[in-house]
Design a protein around this motif. Sequence first.
Motif, mmCIF file in Angstrom:
data_model
loop_
_atom_site.group_PDB
_atom_site.id
_atom_site.type_symbol
_atom_site.label_atom_id
_atom_site.label_comp_id
_atom_site.label_asym_id
_atom_site.label_seq_id
_atom_site.Cartn_x
_atom_site.Cartn_y
_atom_site.Cartn_z
ATOM 1 N N VAL A 457 55.745 -26.240 -10.772
ATOM 2 C CA VAL A 457 55.301 -25.145 -9.903
ATOM 3 C C VAL A 457 55.885 -25.308 -8.504
ATOM 4 C CG1 VAL A 457 53.309 -24.059 -8.811
ATOM 5 C CG2 VAL A 457 53.173 -24.785 -11.201
ATOM 6 N N ASN A 458 55.810 -26.526 -7.972
ATOM 7 C CA ASN A 458 56.301 -26.774 -6.617
ATOM 8 C C ASN A 458 57.805 -26.581 -6.526
ATOM 9 O OD1 ASN A 458 54.231 -28.092 -4.505
ATOM 10 N ND2 ASN A 458 53.576 -28.577 -6.580
ATOM 11 N N LYS A 459 58.518 -26.897 -7.608
ATOM 12 C CA LYS A 459 59.977 -26.814 -7.585
ATOM 13 C C LYS A 459 60.453 -25.370 -7.673
ATOM 14 C CE LYS A 459 63.834 -29.455 -9.364
ATOM 15 N NZ LYS A 459 63.878 -30.428 -8.280
ATOM 16 N N TYR A 460 59.771 -24.549 -8.489
ATOM 17 C CA TYR A 460 60.292 -23.235 -8.811
ATOM 18 C C TYR A 460 59.757 -22.103 -7.955
ATOM 19 C CZ TYR A 460 63.064 -24.510 -12.806
ATOM 20 O OH TYR A 460 64.047 -25.024 -13.589
ATOM 21 N N TYR A 461 58.587 -22.270 -7.416
ATOM 22 C CA TYR A 461 57.948 -21.138 -6.743
ATOM 23 C C TYR A 461 58.826 -20.587 -5.608
ATOM 24 C CZ TYR A 461 53.957 -18.260 -5.463
ATOM 25 O OH TYR A 461 53.126 -17.202 -5.229
ATOM 26 N N ASP A 462 59.198 -21.457 -4.691
ATOM 27 C CA ASP A 462 60.031 -21.012 -3.566
ATOM 28 C C ASP A 462 61.466 -20.730 -3.990
ATOM 29 O OD1 ASP A 462 58.019 -21.042 -1.732
ATOM 30 O OD2 ASP A 462 58.376 -23.096 -1.076
ATOM 31 N N LEU A 463 61.975 -21.528 -4.950
ATOM 32 C CA LEU A 463 63.364 -21.350 -5.373
ATOM 33 C C LEU A 463 63.598 -19.971 -5.991
ATOM 34 C CD1 LEU A 463 64.250 -24.843 -6.880
ATOM 35 C CD2 LEU A 463 65.210 -23.799 -4.832
ATOM 36 N N ILE A 464 62.648 -19.501 -6.763
ATOM 37 C CA ILE A 464 62.806 -18.182 -7.390
ATOM 38 C C ILE A 464 62.818 -17.089 -6.325
ATOM 39 C CG2 ILE A 464 61.696 -16.501 -8.900
ATOM 40 C CD1 ILE A 464 60.759 -18.838 -10.635
ATOM 41 N N GLU A 465 61.935 -17.201 -5.340
ATOM 42 C CA GLU A 465 61.920 -16.219 -4.256
ATOM 43 C C GLU A 465 63.259 -16.204 -3.515
ATOM 44 O OE1 GLU A 465 59.991 -13.928 -3.525
ATOM 45 O OE2 GLU A 465 58.067 -14.355 -4.460
ATOM 46 N N ARG A 466 63.823 -17.392 -3.283
ATOM 47 C CA ARG A 466 65.107 -17.469 -2.595
ATOM 48 C C ARG A 466 66.233 -16.845 -3.431
ATOM 49 N NH1 ARG A 466 65.640 -23.536 -0.955
ATOM 50 N NH2 ARG A 466 63.462 -23.806 -1.502
ATOM 51 N N GLU A 467 66.186 -17.080 -4.751
ATOM 52 C CA GLU A 467 67.207 -16.512 -5.628
ATOM 53 C C GLU A 467 67.124 -14.989 -5.664
ATOM 54 O OE1 GLU A 467 69.796 -17.916 -7.130
ATOM 55 O OE2 GLU A 467 69.202 -19.720 -6.051
ATOM 56 N N LYS A 468 65.927 -14.455 -5.600
ATOM 57 C CA LYS A 468 65.766 -12.999 -5.576
ATOM 58 C C LYS A 468 66.454 -12.397 -4.343
ATOM 59 C CE LYS A 468 61.732 -11.282 -6.161
ATOM 60 N NZ LYS A 468 60.278 -11.134 -5.916
ATOM 61 N N LYS A 469 66.290 -13.047 -3.212
ATOM 62 C CA LYS A 469 66.916 -12.553 -1.977
ATOM 63 C C LYS A 469 68.443 -12.612 -2.079
ATOM 64 C CE LYS A 469 63.178 -13.554 1.314
ATOM 65 N NZ LYS A 469 62.121 -13.828 0.340
ATOM 66 N N LYS A 470 68.962 -13.678 -2.692
ATOM 67 C CA LYS A 470 70.405 -13.781 -2.858
ATOM 68 C C LYS A 470 70.935 -12.688 -3.784
ATOM 69 C CE LYS A 470 70.531 -18.787 -2.109
ATOM 70 N NZ LYS A 470 70.754 -20.116 -2.745
ATOM 71 N N ILE A 471 70.184 -12.399 -4.855
ATOM 72 C CA ILE A 471 70.589 -11.331 -5.782
ATOM 73 C C ILE A 471 70.586 -9.991 -5.064
ATOM 74 C CG2 ILE A 471 69.872 -10.042 -7.839
ATOM 75 C CD1 ILE A 471 68.804 -12.746 -8.938
ATOM 76 N N ASP A 519 62.190 -9.236 -13.830
ATOM 77 C CA ASP A 519 62.065 -10.401 -14.721
ATOM 78 C C ASP A 519 61.606 -11.638 -13.956
ATOM 79 O OD1 ASP A 519 63.008 -8.774 -16.754
ATOM 80 O OD2 ASP A 519 65.098 -9.363 -16.400
ATOM 81 N N LEU A 520 62.173 -11.855 -12.776
ATOM 82 C CA LEU A 520 61.803 -13.036 -11.994
ATOM 83 C C LEU A 520 60.398 -12.902 -11.420
ATOM 84 C CD1 LEU A 520 65.201 -13.732 -10.172
ATOM 85 C CD2 LEU A 520 64.205 -14.974 -12.101
ATOM 86 N N ASN A 521 59.985 -11.656 -11.117
ATOM 87 C CA ASN A 521 58.605 -11.455 -10.663
ATOM 88 C C ASN A 521 57.603 -11.785 -11.769
ATOM 89 O OD1 ASN A 521 59.032 -10.714 -7.998
ATOM 90 N ND2 ASN A 521 59.363 -8.545 -8.516
ATOM 91 N N GLU A 522 58.013 -11.555 -13.006
ATOM 92 C CA GLU A 522 57.145 -11.932 -14.126
ATOM 93 C C GLU A 522 56.882 -13.440 -14.121
ATOM 94 O OE1 GLU A 522 55.695 -10.159 -17.077
ATOM 95 O OE2 GLU A 522 55.704 -8.823 -15.345
ATOM 96 N N VAL A 523 57.929 -14.204 -13.834
ATOM 97 C CA VAL A 523 57.758 -15.661 -13.754
ATOM 98 C C VAL A 523 56.821 -16.010 -12.604
ATOM 99 C CG1 VAL A 523 58.934 -17.871 -13.468
ATOM 100 C CG2 VAL A 523 60.073 -16.012 -14.700
ATOM 101 N N ILE A 524 57.049 -15.378 -11.445
ATOM 102 C CA ILE A 524 56.213 -15.676 -10.277
ATOM 103 C C ILE A 524 54.759 -15.285 -10.523
ATOM 104 C CG2 ILE A 524 55.800 -15.010 -7.866
ATOM 105 C CD1 ILE A 524 58.801 -14.878 -7.490
ATOM 106 N N ASN A 525 54.545 -14.153 -11.193
ATOM 107 C CA ASN A 525 53.170 -13.724 -11.473
ATOM 108 C C ASN A 525 52.421 -14.743 -12.316
ATOM 109 O OD1 ASN A 525 53.471 -11.356 -10.032
ATOM 110 N ND2 ASN A 525 54.116 -10.142 -11.823
ATOM 111 N N LYS A 526 53.122 -15.339 -13.268
ATOM 112 C CA LYS A 526 52.471 -16.384 -14.077
ATOM 113 C C LYS A 526 52.100 -17.588 -13.207
ATOM 114 C CE LYS A 526 53.119 -14.024 -17.876
ATOM 115 N NZ LYS A 526 51.969 -13.328 -18.513
ATOM 116 N N LEU A 527 53.019 -17.953 -12.323
ATOM 117 C CA LEU A 527 52.774 -19.118 -11.474
ATOM 118 C C LEU A 527 51.752 -18.825 -10.380
ATOM 119 C CD1 LEU A 527 56.405 -20.541 -11.064
ATOM 120 C CD2 LEU A 527 54.660 -21.141 -12.761
ATOM 121 N N ASN A 528 51.586 -17.534 -10.026
ATOM 122 C CA ASN A 528 50.599 -17.181 -9.000
ATOM 123 C C ASN A 528 49.179 -17.548 -9.419
ATOM 124 O OD1 ASN A 528 52.040 -16.224 -6.809
ATOM 125 N ND2 ASN A 528 52.202 -14.137 -7.635
#
Length: 660
Positions: A457-471, A519-528
């Motif tokens: 959770v700690n590794k992916y939560y912020d990383l996914i948000e950062r990847e969304k901004k890059k996309i 798709d990435l928000n789906e991952v974040i929603n699970k982790l939320n």
Amino acid sequence: MLKRDEKIIFSIKSGFSLNGLNDYKLDDKCLQFTNLGNIYISKVDCLAEECSDFIRYDFDVHGISLYSEIDMESINVFSDYIPFTVCKNGVEKNIDLSILIVLDFEEFSSIDNQIEKMIFDFKQGDNIIILDGKYAYAGKLLGEDESIVFQTDKFTFKFDFNDVEDFSEEYNRIIFNGYFYIDENLNIVRKVSIVGNLSNYKLPLGFELKVESNNKIGFLPLEDKMVVCQITGRMNNCLYDSQKMFLIKHKDVYIFYRKDSKKATLCRKISDFSKYFLGNDKYIIFDGVNVFNMKIDSKSLHRVLLNKIAIITNKNIGYTDFGNPFFINLDREYIKIGNSNTDSVLNIKKNKISDITVNEENIENGDLVSTEIKFADKKLKVNLKRSLITEMTENIFSDYQISLFENASVEEVYENWVKTVSDMVIYNIFGEIYRFCYVFLKPFYFKDSICQYIEFVNKYYDLIEREKKKIDNITVHLSGILEKNELNFFKSKDFDIDIKHMERLRKIFLEVRVNMNYDLNEVINKLNNVNYLIMPKDLITDFCERLSEEDIYKIKYFVKQGEHCLEHFVQDLLPFYVEKVILTVFDVYKELYLAYECIDEKELKYELMNRIKSAHIFKQFTVESGSSILRKEIVDDLYSLVKFSSMRLDSEFYYTGGYN
């Protein structure tokens, strides 16, 4: 008062006594040694003038040595019936006195360094070795035919007779002058004095003749810093293998002498030198002409200020993974590698090179990168300057271009260029998210440890948000960049073109952006559901110990769902998005070919091949510093991911590029 050429070399105010002397106050007196071995007891600084109140022992006249013994790290001097002259109020009289002096090793060393004849007489016990008049050690002098060996409680000093340039011998002292390397202290010693009972030690027969015939460096100013290093490689047309050498810093130059022959091998200005650091006291040294390996300890490095010289800037110098330096040069037909700028030990035909790849791993030495050259079924891995890699790759690719011009039609070249555009687009849009997901998913094979779930959770939560901004950033701007490339090119040819059909690229990029964000928000929603798990790493272990069984079940449940969403995105959805983008790129640029048909065929082939060349170089580098993954590997993986076999053409023909 003092004799001609006599001078005070040492004085003490305490630590001595005289017995047998009446009516003479010593409270305001100090004991002083002169270079002639004479002893004076008087007020400080009165001996330079006419002095009427002093005590003198004239060793130069009487020649009686003072009995001395070593006591731990001090020297006890005690002798009876020493003929002193006492002068009081200008009246002199002779009297035998007993003298007691206690000297520490530092004081004794200072006296020994300047006294012309040894006044101290050691009848028994250990000897003393004194290095450069500063450092004294008690021990035993051992006899060997080729060297001086002095054994102390802590270590052994060993000096080669070949290094002796001058010597003097008395019955109770031997002085050797030269340049002696002490491994234990990492110092160069110029003077070795051995004091004590030497009656049982004899220098080898013919020693004086040997010293006369020894190779010699000669006198060096005391301010010159001198160390020992090991040299491997070519220096002034001579090859050396772990050759021990003296390195001397004399004013603004470095001078190298072979330790065995004492012959100078190199003398250059310090400003000509530069270096690479290899670790473990190993360096590559470039003096403006020669490049070679040097092994030198940190203490010696700083002593001669080698730590201050700059990193090598010459782009034609590289080194192997074993740290062996070389010169690398390009000519019309070959890449030449040698241990000097004028010769070569390996000639690689440029038309035999099948690939050059660059791994931007962390190398301390400036802008060096790890490079692999494949040629004639062989591989050569070396570390080269980035600027040379670009030049070399362009140089080799230019030769390849010539063969393409001869054999390929303009349609084939254009089709290959479209493939490079496709490569560039999918790398920029999908490359990082693909690498992010696959590289970081692999370490998480969840077992029973709840800590692993929390780390996920700690590794992916912020990383996914950062990847969304890059996309978001790349999908919004990439189509505009591609359109501008085409407009600029045709404007340079005085052509106006209609690029309305390129609007399809903008639409597909934005469509992909929306889908991937969903798709990435789906991952974040699970982790939320378990976002309370976000915490510093050093708190995770304590936190886990306080969790209940119910807490653990919920954490595992939602984290597993997040993991499954991420895997679903990479394995099932991402290939679909990549395929749609590739097909759209090929369709759009197929229509664009009608505009390119207006350009002269030869001129067009030249333009397209230059685009392909620049992109080829781009793909030969790793995705980032510290990574071993090449950009072209990511591109190939994305094609493999969608099994887009119709687009996987000959890798020697397709490269990435775009018009500047």
